[in-house]
Each structure stands twice: as C-alpha cells, then as structure tokens.
Write an enzyme that holds these catalytic residues in place. Structure first.
Site, PDB file in Angstrom:
ATOM      1  N   GLU A  20       0.822  -1.196   0.000  1.00  0.00           N
ATOM      2  CA  GLU A  20       0.000   0.000   0.000  1.00  0.00           C
ATOM      3  C   GLU A  20       0.866   1.260   0.000  1.00  0.00           C
ATOM      4  O   GLU A  20       1.926   1.278   0.612  1.00  0.00           O
ATOM      5  CB  GLU A  20      -0.907   0.003   1.243  1.00  0.00           C
ATOM      6  N   GLU A  31      -9.918   5.564   2.939  1.00  0.00           N
ATOM      7  CA  GLU A  31     -10.285   4.756   4.096  1.00  0.00           C
ATOM      8  C   GLU A  31     -10.208   5.654   5.331  1.00  0.00           C
ATOM      9  O   GLU A  31      -9.283   6.457   5.455  1.00  0.00           O
ATOM     10  CB  GLU A  31      -9.306   3.584   4.251  1.00  0.00           C
TER      11      GLU A  31
END
Ligand SMILES: *[C@@H]1O[C@H](CO)[C@@H](O)[C@H](O)[C@H]1NC(C)=O
Ligand SMILES: *[C@@H]1O[C@H](CO)[C@@H](O)[C@H](O)[C@H]1NC(C)=O
Length: 419
Positions: free
Chosen positions: A223, A334
């Site tokens: 990520e 997120e």
C-alpha cells in the site's frame, strides 16, 4: 556515614532525573499536542528505547524539519530493511531491471520541494537516505509497543454491514475484478488535509495491491499514498506513507520504515514526512503520482513517485501470494470511525466533500492504470466502486481523455444523514 550520604543523594538524583524527564516531555508536548502522557514506567520507557534503537539507525546528518520532524540521513546499507530474517541473503537492487512499458520517465529535473522537510534547504549527503526519526512520544501514542506502526486487521469489503464491516474502517474505493493477474498499478492522487475527530482515527487515500483472501490469514498487501494519522505522527498533516503485510495485518509488516522490509533507494524523499503544499477548497490543487510494479526479472515490487523517480522496493521474499502476482488493485479512501459519543465521528475522507461537488472541492484519483503480464502500463477500463455508507462518504467514477479513468470520492462523516 556512607548510608547517610547515599540517602541524601538518592532523592536528589531521582529528583534531578525526574525534572529532566518532565522537561523533555514538556518540550515535546509543546510541538505535539496529541500525546497524553499517562504514567509511563521506566521499564516501559526502556523497552521503547530499545525498540527505537533498533529501527533508528545511526545517522550521518540530522535535518530539522520546520514541522518538528527529525530527518536522519542514514547510509543506504545501514537501513533497517535488511535486518529482516527473510532477507539474510537478499541482494540489494540499485534500480529495477525495467520500468513498465508505456511509462513516461522524465529526466530528473531539479528535485521539487514537495515535502515539509525540504524547506530546511539541507539535503542528505550522497549514499544516504532520509528517514523520519521515530521518537518516544510516537510510540506512547500507540496502543502498545506491538501496535506501533501496524495497521488493524481489516475484513472483507464484501461484508457490507456498513459501519461494523471491519472494526470501524470505512472505505470509498474503486477496484479491479479479482480474477486477473496484476503486476502493478498507478494513479495520481489529489492531496488534502482532512480533519480527524479522534486521535486514534485516521484518514487515508491510497493504492492497495492485493493477493490472498480477505477472510483468511494470508492476505498480502502493498500500500502507498497519503494519510493523516495523529496517532502515528502526532499531528494532522497529510504524509506520504507506505505499508505492507503478508499475513492479513497480523504479525508481519508495518507503515513506512517502522520495521525491517522496505528497501529505500531514494536520497531525497522521506517516507512518513509531511507533504506540502496541499490543496485548498476552490483554489490551488496539488496531487502526487504513485506507481507500484513488480520487477519482471527480479520479482521485487518497486515504487516510483511523480514522473518515474524511484523510491525503493519491497523485496519479493517478504511475500507469499505477491511473490507471484497480485489479483486485485484498489484505489481510494479509508477512514476509521470510532463512534465516539455513540455517533459517527466527523472525521473527513478526501477533502471532506462528497464526490458530487467535483473538481476543486471533492478529492480525486485520476489516470488509474494497471501493469499487466507483459509489464505494460495501461488505463483500467472496467472498475467497480464501493462505499459502505454513501451518506457518510461516497465515490463516483468516470472517464475522460485527459484523466483516463478517474473518480471523485470522500465526504464529511457525521452529518444529518450519517448520524
Ligand atoms: C494542548 O491541548 C490542551 C488541551 O486540549 C490545550 O489547552 C493547549 O492549549 C494545547 N497546546 C497546544 C500547544 O496546542
Ligand atoms: C535545518 O536543520 C539543521 C540541522 O538540524 C538546523 O540546525 C537548522 O536550523 C535547520 N534550518 C532551518 C532553516 O530550519
């Protein structure tokens, strides 16, 4: 007599040490207001210090960033990455064997000043890499030493029971179908400073490169993007970050260089350092471009920034499924919603505005691309989107000639429709 001397000096010494400790804590809390110092035992402090001594490698030079960060210039070969037991025989790669085909690599212009610490004017000497130093208060904000630098496990996004799908983690994302072999992904990500209501919540905007299963313990994930995390950094600035795990966020992996694993090759970019400037509502917009792809010959997962500036790589040895290829890519936001006071918190995603507000107001990801079996970069055409609760955060994707596949995403969190 001896005992008298001792009983006189001991409290004095103790008092002195205590004063010293309080003084340092006070100095730190002036710049960092997020740490609440409960009683910290000296044993705990010792443990924390030992851990920090392991990850903060000796520096050739330390640069003070205007935001209070300390940037250590560490010899490339002394970085923590290679302490990893799986990397005992790892041969450090200086550069990838190939960039993806279709990648426009600009000859390195003068490095732009886009991180807060660049404003100091001092650069790291040749052969060294800049590393944001972790300090005691950074660890004290974590739930425990074990949790420091780690991300909480997430659950399958397809379990859509809104806010409790995954311990308060909420997403607004675009993703590829999960059957393909994928060897990388790229996007240009708009940078904002979303506000965070509760210290241990966060808001991030990133790319996920995934393989393995969400419901098992074998999810592999790479990520990168930007995040605001008061717990991790002690402030509310958006920061460039990386993350990896090979066991569903359990025991392996971490953010940035907070554990052994990621090998940094770049001498001018500090992972975990604040990004500056950032976008303002209805005014100047700034974005960052991130590409992650698997070296077709050697197998390591490389990351580049902007127009092909190499940052470093995740060695193939760290992974199981990603040792072969990825099966899914996700792009988007997120947040963590802790439901403090029994309500959805007002932690923002993206710019804090819903997708429908469009350019200059809502945050965007543009030019979504993936790398295929042939190491070729191309526009993604069939993306799916998902937002767990569109009254809190939403996403709209589209296509244009200039922006390729793109989307707007985000939201304010708490509002009358998101109680
Ligand atoms: C830190 O927080 C306290 C209480 O929340 C506040 O009173 C104080 O002014 C803050 N200090 C700084 C430097 O922001
Ligand atoms: C840059 O960092 C050095 C080393 O920490 C420090 O002495 C100096 O004051 C800093 N300069 C600026 C302009 O912040």
């Amino acid at each position: 007599m001896g005992t008298v001397v001792c009983s006189c000096y001991a409290p004095l010494l103790l008092g002195f040490l205590l004063a010293l400790l309080l003084q340092t804590l006070e100095v730190e809390s002036r710049t960092l207001n997020y740490t609440s110092y409960r009683k910290v035992s000296s044993l705990r402090l010792q443990r924390i210090q030992r851990h920090l001594d392991n990850i903060n490698k000796p520096s050739v030079l330390t640069i003070e960033s205007p935001d209070g960060d300390l940037i250590d210039c560490v010899h490339k070969r002394k970085q923590a990455a290679l302490d990893h037991p799986l990397l005992k025989n790892h041969k450090m790669q200086k550069a990838p064997t190939n960039m993806p085909r279709g990648m426009k690599v600009k000859r390195e212009e003068k490095e732009k000043e886009w991180q807060m610490w660049h404003k100091n004017g001092t650069r790291c000497p040749r052969g060294t890499i800049p590393i944001r130093r972790s300090r005691v208060h950074d660890v004290l904000r974590a739930k425990s030493l074990f949790h420091f630098g780690k991300k909480q496990p997430r659950f399958s996004l397809t379990r859509r029971s809104d806010s409790d799908a995954g311990n308060g983690h909420e997403h607004a994302i675009a993703y590829t179908g999960s059957t393909e072999e994928v060897y990388g992904a790229k996007a240009t990500i708009n940078v904002w400073e979303p506000s965070i209501q509760v210290v241990n919540e966060f808001s991030l905007s990133q790319i996920w490169i995934l393989s393995g299963s969400f419901d098992g313990s074998d999810l592999n994930s790479i990520e990168a993007g930007w995040q605001v995390s008061p717990e991790l950094y002690g402030d509310s600035r958006p920061r460039l970050f990386t993350y990896w795990t090979s066991d569903s966020y359990e025991a392996t992996g971490c953010y940035n260089l907070l554990c052994a694993g990621f090998v940094q090759t770049n001498g001018g970019i500090a992972i975990g350092a604040a990004i500056s400037p950032i976008s303002s509502y209805d005014a100047n917009q700034y974005d960052i471009t991130i590409l992650i792809w698997k070296d077709p010959k050697v197998g390591n997962w490389w990351m580049s920034f902007g127009d092909g500036t190499l940052v470093g790589y995740w060695p193939e040895e760290l992974f199981t499924h990603l040792g072969r290829h990825a099966t899914m890519v996700e792009w988007g936001g997120e947040v963590v919603n802790t439901r403090a006071n029994g309500q959805h918190t007002s932690t923002q995603m993206g710019s804090g505005h819903f997708a429908g507000d469009g350019f200059g107001k809502a945050s965007y990801f543009r030019n979504l691309e993936i790398v295929d079996t042939d190491n070729t970069l191309s526009s993604v055409h069939n993306i799916l989107t998902l937002a767990q609760n569109t009254n809190c955060y939403d996403i709209h994707s589209s296509y244009s000639n200039q922006w390729g596949t793109y989307f707007y995403y985000g939201g304010p969190g708490n509002n009358p429709h998101c109680p």
